[in-house]
Scaffold this active site. Structure first.
Site, PDB file in Angstrom:
ATOM      1  N   ARG A  48       0.818  -1.272  -0.110  1.00  0.00           N
ATOM      2  CA  ARG A  48       0.253   0.033   0.023  1.00  0.00           C
ATOM      3  C   ARG A  48       0.861   1.237   0.002  1.00  0.00           C
ATOM      4  NH1 ARG A  48      -2.803  -4.126   1.570  1.00  0.00           N
ATOM      5  NH2 ARG A  48      -0.679  -4.372   2.554  1.00  0.00           N
ATOM      6  N   LYS A  78      26.531  -3.116  -0.644  1.00  0.00           N
ATOM      7  CA  LYS A  78      27.825  -2.960  -0.656  1.00  0.00           C
ATOM      8  C   LYS A  78      28.393  -2.327   0.651  1.00  0.00           C
ATOM      9  CE  LYS A  78      27.309  -1.941  -5.459  1.00  0.00           C
ATOM     10  NZ  LYS A  78      27.260  -0.660  -6.475  1.00  0.00           N
TER      11      LYS A  78
HETATM   12  N1   CP Z   1      -0.397  -0.261   5.981  1.00  0.00           N
HETATM   13  C1   CP Z   1       0.678  -0.413   5.317  1.00  0.00           C
HETATM   14  O1   CP Z   1       1.691   0.312   5.592  1.00  0.00           O
HETATM   15  O2   CP Z   1       0.814  -1.448   4.328  1.00  0.00           O
HETATM   16  P1   CP Z   1       1.964  -1.852   3.499  1.00  0.00           P
HETATM   17  O3   CP Z   1       3.068  -2.225   4.358  1.00  0.00           O
HETATM   18  O4   CP Z   1       1.707  -2.666   2.334  1.00  0.00           O
HETATM   19  O5   CP Z   1       2.817  -0.386   2.872  1.00  0.00           O
END
Ligand code: CP
Length: 299
Positions: A48, A78
């Protein structure tokens, strides 16, 4: 310079401004960031946050340079320090979106960056843009934030979204927070101190069913497997709070169920069609809030 590092830095004036910008970007096409470049630098996995920030920048007419799995695919592999990577990338872009596995990493990055750094999650630290979109979701779905009763449920020890949201809720009137978790996964003392200082009513408990009929918002979180020492320790808590239709039916008619996602098994899929389940809308609102934030920082 406007770095976004932790939710405590937002005041109500800023929050309201971002919310009204988020409302307006939804309504009309906007190419106001044409010519601007966003660098997204993710050392931890994301669906997201990375996709919504990248989509937000593209929808505003800007461009994106990106590395997922920066631990492996950037020169961190590295031995380059985070600080050196940031010093370099800040010459190539206008804003950096940083997700990192270490608490405090975004703050460290902000100290050496020539351009705004947005914390997209730093280990068990904070996730301030998630907290903003969480509040925006509550406002959109319940039409109010003052006076709500909210249960924050699950792995409250490791959940950075919980930390950031609790700080923001502390800015509203007559909010009551129920922290619901196993005693080993309770929310940190720093959050409780902050809530006491701001006279926000909260309580801690292990049983969800005893309060589920009183709350306006059920904010469920995942037990964060990756933060435990080993699989055995994780298994002690896996599945400890599972939201099913039986529990949903005990909730008030005009209440909502939120989750920052990803979910594993803590909300059964049978709940997804309930009108109370707003977690996928919440992820959609994230796009609007992130568009608003980018506009605010870069225009
Ligand atoms: N809610 C959230 O931070 O989802 P992701 O880890 O998919 O970014």
């Amino acid at each position: 310079m406007n770095h976004i590092i932790e939710s405590r830095q937002f005041d109500l004036k800023f929050i309201n401004k971002i919310f009204s910008m988020a409302d307006s970007v939804e309504k009309k096409t906007d190419n106001s960031l044409k010519g601007k470049i966003m660098a997204s630098l993710f050392y931890e996995p994301s669906t997201r946050t990375r996709f919504s920030f990248e989509s937000a920048m593209l929808r505003l007419g800007g461009s994106v340079i990106t590395t997922e799995n920066a631990k492996e695919f950037s020169s961190a592999a590295k031995g380059e320090t985070l600080e050196d990577s940031i010093r370099v990338i800040s010459n190539y872009a206008d804003v950096i979106i940083l997700r990192h596995y270490e608490r405090g990493a975004s703050h460290r990055a902000s100290l050496v960056s020539n351009i705004p750094v947005i914390n997209a999650g730093d280990g068990t630290g904070q996730h301030p843009t998630q907290a903003l979109l969480d509040l925006y979701t509550i406002r959109r779905e319940l039409k109010k934030i003052d006076g709500i009763k909210i249960a924050l449920v699950g792995d409250l020890k490791h959940g950075r979204t919980i930390r950031s949201l609790a700080y923001l809720l502390g800015k509203y009137k007559n909010v009551e927070i129920y922290f619901v978790s196993p005693k080993e996964l309770r929310v940190g003392e720093d959050i409780k101190e902050y809530l006491k200082k701001h006279k926000i009513l909260y309580s801690e408990r292990e049983n969800l069913e005893s309060i589920i009929s009183q709350i306006d918002v059920l904010y469920q979180t995942r037990i964060q497997k990756e933060r435990f020492k080993n699989e055995e320790e994780y298994k002690n808590f896996k599945g400890c709070y599972q939201i099913d239709l039986h529990l949903v039916n005990l909730m008030k008619e005009k209440s909502i169920i939120m989750h920052p996602l990803p979910r594993v098994d803590e909300i059964l899929t049978e709940v997804d069609t309930s009108l109370k389940a707003v977690y996928f809308k919440q992820a959609k609102y994230g796009l609007l809030v992130r568009m608003a934030l980018l506009k605010f920082l870069l225009k």
